[in-house]
Design a protein around this motif. Structure first.
Motif, PDB file in Angstrom:
ATOM      1  N   TYR A   2       0.887  -0.632  -0.056  1.00 37.21           N
ATOM      2  CA  TYR A   2      -0.004  -0.177  -0.099  1.00 37.21           C
ATOM      3  C   TYR A   2       0.689   1.228   0.032  1.00 37.21           C
ATOM      4  CZ  TYR A   2      -2.923  -3.509   2.252  1.00 37.21           C
ATOM      5  OH  TYR A   2      -3.750  -4.742   2.168  1.00 37.21           O
ATOM      6  N   THR A   3       0.539   2.213  -0.510  1.00 36.53           N
ATOM      7  CA  THR A   3       0.974   3.784  -0.616  1.00 36.53           C
ATOM      8  C   THR A   3       0.309   4.511   0.786  1.00 36.53           C
ATOM      9  OG1 THR A   3       0.005   4.789  -1.886  1.00 36.53           O
ATOM     10  CG2 THR A   3       1.668   3.573  -3.048  1.00 36.53           C
ATOM     11  N   ALA A   4       0.666   5.510   1.321  1.00 36.90           N
ATOM     12  CA  ALA A   4       0.157   6.637   2.510  1.00 36.90           C
ATOM     13  C   ALA A   4      -0.993   6.349   1.782  1.00 36.90           C
ATOM     14  CB  ALA A   4       1.246   7.292   2.711  1.00 36.90           C
TER      15      ALA A   4
ATOM     16  N   ALA B  28       5.038  10.203   4.664  1.00 38.12           N
ATOM     17  CA  ALA B  28       4.866   9.553   3.837  1.00 38.12           C
ATOM     18  C   ALA B  28       3.775   9.960   2.598  1.00 38.12           C
ATOM     19  CB  ALA B  28       3.765   8.092   3.873  1.00 38.12           C
ATOM     20  N   VAL B  29       2.746  10.611   2.938  1.00 37.83           N
ATOM     21  CA  VAL B  29       2.638  11.406   1.625  1.00 37.83           C
ATOM     22  C   VAL B  29       3.252  12.269   1.019  1.00 37.83           C
ATOM     23  CG1 VAL B  29       0.464  12.944   1.523  1.00 37.83           C
ATOM     24  CG2 VAL B  29       0.182  10.407   2.139  1.00 37.83           C
ATOM     25  N   ARG B  30       3.571  13.022   1.697  1.00 38.27           N
ATOM     26  CA  ARG B  30       4.083  14.736   1.327  1.00 38.27           C
ATOM     27  C   ARG B  30       5.871  14.176   1.149  1.00 38.27           C
ATOM     28  NH1 ARG B  30       1.979  19.629   3.398  1.00 38.27           N
ATOM     29  NH2 ARG B  30       3.852  20.325   2.087  1.00 38.27           N
ATOM     30  N   TYR B  31       6.506  13.206   1.316  1.00 39.39           N
ATOM     31  CA  TYR B  31       7.822  13.169   1.291  1.00 39.39           C
ATOM     32  C   TYR B  31       8.830  11.564   1.295  1.00 39.39           C
ATOM     33  CZ  TYR B  31       7.890  17.341   3.822  1.00 39.39           C
ATOM     34  OH  TYR B  31       7.945  19.010   4.131  1.00 39.39           O
ATOM     35  N   GLY B  32       7.031  10.495   0.411  1.00 38.88           N
ATOM     36  CA  GLY B  32       7.778   9.423   1.027  1.00 38.88           C
ATOM     37  C   GLY B  32       8.997   9.290  -0.496  1.00 38.88           C
ATOM     38  N   ARG B  33       8.386  10.492  -1.208  1.00 36.35           N
ATOM     39  CA  ARG B  33       9.889  10.310  -2.747  1.00 36.35           C
ATOM     40  C   ARG B  33      10.909  10.617  -2.338  1.00 36.35           C
ATOM     41  NH1 ARG B  33       7.001  12.552  -7.910  1.00 36.35           N
ATOM     42  NH2 ARG B  33       4.850  11.815  -8.459  1.00 36.35           N
TER      43      ARG B  33
ATOM     44  N   SER C 168      12.152   7.114  -0.619  1.00 37.56           N
ATOM     45  CA  SER C 168      12.337   6.085  -1.554  1.00 37.56           C
ATOM     46  C   SER C 168      13.796   6.295  -2.109  1.00 37.56           C
ATOM     47  CB  SER C 168      11.585   5.860  -2.396  1.00 37.56           C
ATOM     48  OG  SER C 168       9.905   5.775  -1.346  1.00 37.56           O
ATOM     49  N   ARG C 169      14.298   7.646  -2.399  1.00 37.60           N
ATOM     50  CA  ARG C 169      15.381   7.635  -2.799  1.00 37.60           C
ATOM     51  C   ARG C 169      16.314   7.550  -2.273  1.00 37.60           C
ATOM     52  NH1 ARG C 169      15.416  13.672  -5.312  1.00 37.60           N
ATOM     53  NH2 ARG C 169      13.051  12.627  -5.568  1.00 37.60           N
ATOM     54  N   PHE C 170      16.514   7.859  -0.697  1.00 35.13           N
ATOM     55  CA  PHE C 170      17.747   8.099  -0.305  1.00 35.13           C
ATOM     56  C   PHE C 170      17.474   6.153   0.009  1.00 35.13           C
ATOM     57  CE2 PHE C 170      18.596   6.751   4.483  1.00 35.13           C
ATOM     58  CZ  PHE C 170      19.380   7.502   4.615  1.00 35.13           C
TER      59      PHE C 170
ATOM     60  N   LEU D 264       5.047   0.464   8.954  1.00 38.27           N
ATOM     61  CA  LEU D 264       4.624   1.485   8.816  1.00 38.27           C
ATOM     62  C   LEU D 264       5.857   2.285   8.005  1.00 38.27           C
ATOM     63  CD1 LEU D 264       3.973   3.129  12.335  1.00 38.27           C
ATOM     64  CD2 LEU D 264       2.882   3.183  10.156  1.00 38.27           C
ATOM     65  N   VAL D 265       7.014   1.107   7.676  1.00 39.65           N
ATOM     66  CA  VAL D 265       8.657   1.278   7.671  1.00 39.65           C
ATOM     67  C   VAL D 265       8.068   0.855   5.993  1.00 39.65           C
ATOM     68  CG1 VAL D 265      10.135   0.160   6.434  1.00 39.65           C
ATOM     69  CG2 VAL D 265       9.735   0.769   8.828  1.00 39.65           C
ATOM     70  N   GLY D 266       7.064  -0.087   5.436  1.00 42.87           N
ATOM     71  CA  GLY D 266       6.627  -0.408   4.192  1.00 42.87           C
ATOM     72  C   GLY D 266       5.873   0.490   3.440  1.00 42.87           C
ATOM     73  N   ILE D 267       5.264   1.078   4.547  1.00 37.10           N
ATOM     74  CA  ILE D 267       4.176   1.641   3.573  1.00 37.10           C
ATOM     75  C   ILE D 267       4.756   3.381   3.091  1.00 37.10           C
ATOM     76  CG2 ILE D 267       2.542   3.818   4.504  1.00 37.10           C
ATOM     77  CD1 ILE D 267       1.165   1.985   6.347  1.00 37.10           C
ATOM     78  N   ALA D 268       6.076   3.843   3.919  1.00 31.63           N
ATOM     79  CA  ALA D 268       6.545   4.542   3.640  1.00 31.63           C
ATOM     80  C   ALA D 268       6.973   4.553   2.361  1.00 31.63           C
ATOM     81  CB  ALA D 268       7.963   5.195   4.466  1.00 31.63           C
ATOM     82  N   LEU D 269       8.082   3.138   2.396  1.00 33.99           N
ATOM     83  CA  LEU D 269       8.886   3.083   0.450  1.00 33.99           C
ATOM     84  C   LEU D 269       7.198   2.653   0.059  1.00 33.99           C
ATOM     85  CD1 LEU D 269      10.778   0.546   1.701  1.00 33.99           C
ATOM     86  CD2 LEU D 269      11.042   3.283   1.688  1.00 33.99           C
ATOM     87  N   SER D 270       8.288   3.824  -1.628  1.00 33.32           N
ATOM     88  CA  SER D 270       6.914   3.505  -2.403  1.00 33.32           C
ATOM     89  C   SER D 270       7.849   3.225  -3.922  1.00 33.32           C
ATOM     90  CB  SER D 270       5.957   4.803  -2.967  1.00 33.32           C
ATOM     91  OG  SER D 270       6.700   5.318  -2.845  1.00 33.32           O
ATOM     92  N   GLY D 271       7.048   2.951  -5.047  1.00 31.03           N
ATOM     93  CA  GLY D 271       7.576   3.034  -7.017  1.00 31.03           C
ATOM     94  C   GLY D 271       8.775   1.953  -6.729  1.00 31.03           C
ATOM     95  N   GLU D 272      10.228   2.190  -7.207  1.00 30.36           N
ATOM     96  CA  GLU D 272      10.820   1.309  -7.755  1.00 30.36           C
ATOM     97  C   GLU D 272      11.306   0.508  -6.690  1.00 30.36           C
ATOM     98  OE1 GLU D 272      13.288   2.382 -10.680  1.00 30.36           O
ATOM     99  OE2 GLU D 272      12.012   2.866 -11.810  1.00 30.36           O
ATOM    100  N   VAL D 273      11.270   1.785  -5.838  1.00 31.50           N
ATOM    101  CA  VAL D 273      12.342   0.987  -3.870  1.00 31.50           C
ATOM    102  C   VAL D 273      10.993  -0.464  -3.838  1.00 31.50           C
ATOM    103  CG1 VAL D 273      13.004   1.256  -1.833  1.00 31.50           C
ATOM    104  CG2 VAL D 273      13.587   3.195  -3.262  1.00 31.50           C
ATOM    105  N   ALA D 274      10.060  -0.029  -3.451  1.00 33.41           N
ATOM    106  CA  ALA D 274       9.523  -0.614  -3.166  1.00 33.41           C
ATOM    107  C   ALA D 274       9.027  -2.435  -3.445  1.00 33.41           C
ATOM    108  CB  ALA D 274       7.519  -0.188  -2.656  1.00 33.41           C
TER     109      ALA D 274
END
Length: 414
Positions: A76-78, A198-203, A206-208, A245-255
């Protein structure tokens, strides 16, 4: 000698789990009941109790819970969670009322007390996301109209765990009301903060974490998850919630990359977790609670079907889709065992572990059957109960007037 015995025992466990996996795959059967039965066979009172490897299995089981929740959060995404919370919360409330209350009432009727009632409410409340996802894939229903309704209920249940697990942890620890309220406030604050970040700074997160090297990505994500889970547990919030919560914070290709890399580890340690739960359940303790477990399974299977039917009806799904949604939600599994495992570790009620084991074994087997057959059985019952169609009365054909007889002369001419 001790090291050699540990390797023999743990190797035998892993080998046995692999063979059980092959057996389950051949018959398209859920692995969870087989893992529980394996734990019963090798645990206290079983056929061949383990000794040297039990401590390592306990650590592996804890890692298994953390990885289960991490992988669940990656699904899931936030923004998905926030959207589901806004639009589908009535279905979540109905789900809680219909399925948590029977568990709490059953515990109180058996004289187990309020803490055990809260625990058993969670056991009967939460459906198995893993089993349900596999069943929908096997039945080819992923693209069905009722599938978003099913997934919304599962998402709400998973999100509710971020609040429920800290409550359970505090209750089982026997902390005071003030300390328990503080723990819950911390859990809610952390969950809200993580969702906001996660909603505001999820990208950015994930980039980090992102890396083109699979080895580095695996080490960073796994290390971060274990670290956050440990900090969460130290704060009495629950390690599982921290991982979620860690899983929710990661998104995109990283997830996606993390999901691919960690799936084999998740499967291994999750299997160890289910075995560990079975190890701590004496098979001889199950028969005395089998009837209550069966009664509770029948009641909560019906309430889950009612939940799915109501939620699908609210979403404008047809009658057949409503029955399919209800039948699909029946299976219980990993979360029920996680909740019961916390209670077993705390030692609040000796019969709670065996009851939860029997309950999950029943519904994890029955769940795929209800998913497949609830709709056709409902259609058959509806057809049997429908009044027979009235037979139309025969309409008499209009009487034909006799044709006029023409006079003929004796010669036969007209």
């Amino acid at each position: 000698m001790h090291s050699a015995l540990f390797l023999i025992e743990f190797g035998a466990i892993i080998l046995g789990l692999g063979l059980l996996g092959r057996l389950a795959g051949r018959f398209r059967f859920s692995l969870i009941p087989l893992y529980l039965l394996a734990g019963l066979a090798f645990g206290t009172g079983g056929l061949l109790p383990l000794g040297a490897s039990e401590e390592f299995v306990a650590i592996g089981a804890e890692i298994g819970v953390i990885l289960l929740l991490l992988m669940l959060g990656l699904e899931y995404t936030a923004s998905d969670l926030v959207s589901n919370l806004k639009t589908q919360y009535p279905a979540g409330l109905v789900d809680f009322a219909l399925n948590a209350v029977p568990g709490a009432v059953a515990a109180l009727l058996m004289g187990w007390g309020p803490v055990a009632a809260v625990v058993l409410a969670g056991v009967t409340w939460i459906s198995s996301s893993g089993v349900i996802a596999k069943v929908m894939g096997d039945l080819g229903r992923v693209g069905n109209r009722e599938t978003p309704v099913i997934l919304s209920i599962l998402v709400l249940e998973d999100l509710a765990m971020a609040v429920y697990l800290p409550i359970i942890t505090a209750l089982l620890a026997g902390v005071s009301l003030a300390a328990g309220s503080l723990t819950l406030a911390i859990a809610l604050g952390v969950a809200g903060a993580v969702l906001f970040v996660a909603v505001r700074y999820g990208r950015l997160i994930s980039r980090f974490v992102s890396s083109d090297d699979p080895e580095k990505l695996l080490l960073v994500v796994l290390g971060l998850t274990l670290l956050v889970a440990g900090v969460a547990q130290q704060l009495q919030v629950s390690a599982a919630v921290g991982a979620f919560l860690v899983g929710i914070a990661l998104s995109g290709e990283v997830a996606e990359g993390t999901h691919t890399l960690l799936s084999p580890l998740r499967d291994l340690f999750a299997a160890v977790f289910f075995v560990f739960f079975g190890l701590h359940t004496d098979p001889a303790s199950i028969p005395p609670v089998l009837l209550p477990a069966l009664a509770l399974a029948v009641v909560t299977a019906g309430t889950k079907i009612a939940t799915g039917y109501w939620a699908a009806k609210r979403a404008g799904i047809g009658v057949k889709g409503r029955w399919r949604a209800g039948g699909t939600l029946v299976a219980r599994g990993e979360f029920s065992i996680v909740i019961a495992g916390l209670a077993v570790t705390a030692g609040i009620e000796p019969a709670l572990g065996p009851l939860a084991t029997a309950y999950v074994l029943i519904l994890v087997v029955v769940g795929p059957l209800t998913a497949r057959y609830t709709e056709p059985v409902a259609a058959w019952v509806s057809a049997r109960r429908a009044p027979p169609a009235p037979v139309p009365a025969a309409v008499p054909s209009p009487a034909k007037s006799p044709e006029p007889v023409q006079d003929q002369d004796p010669a036969g001419r007209t």
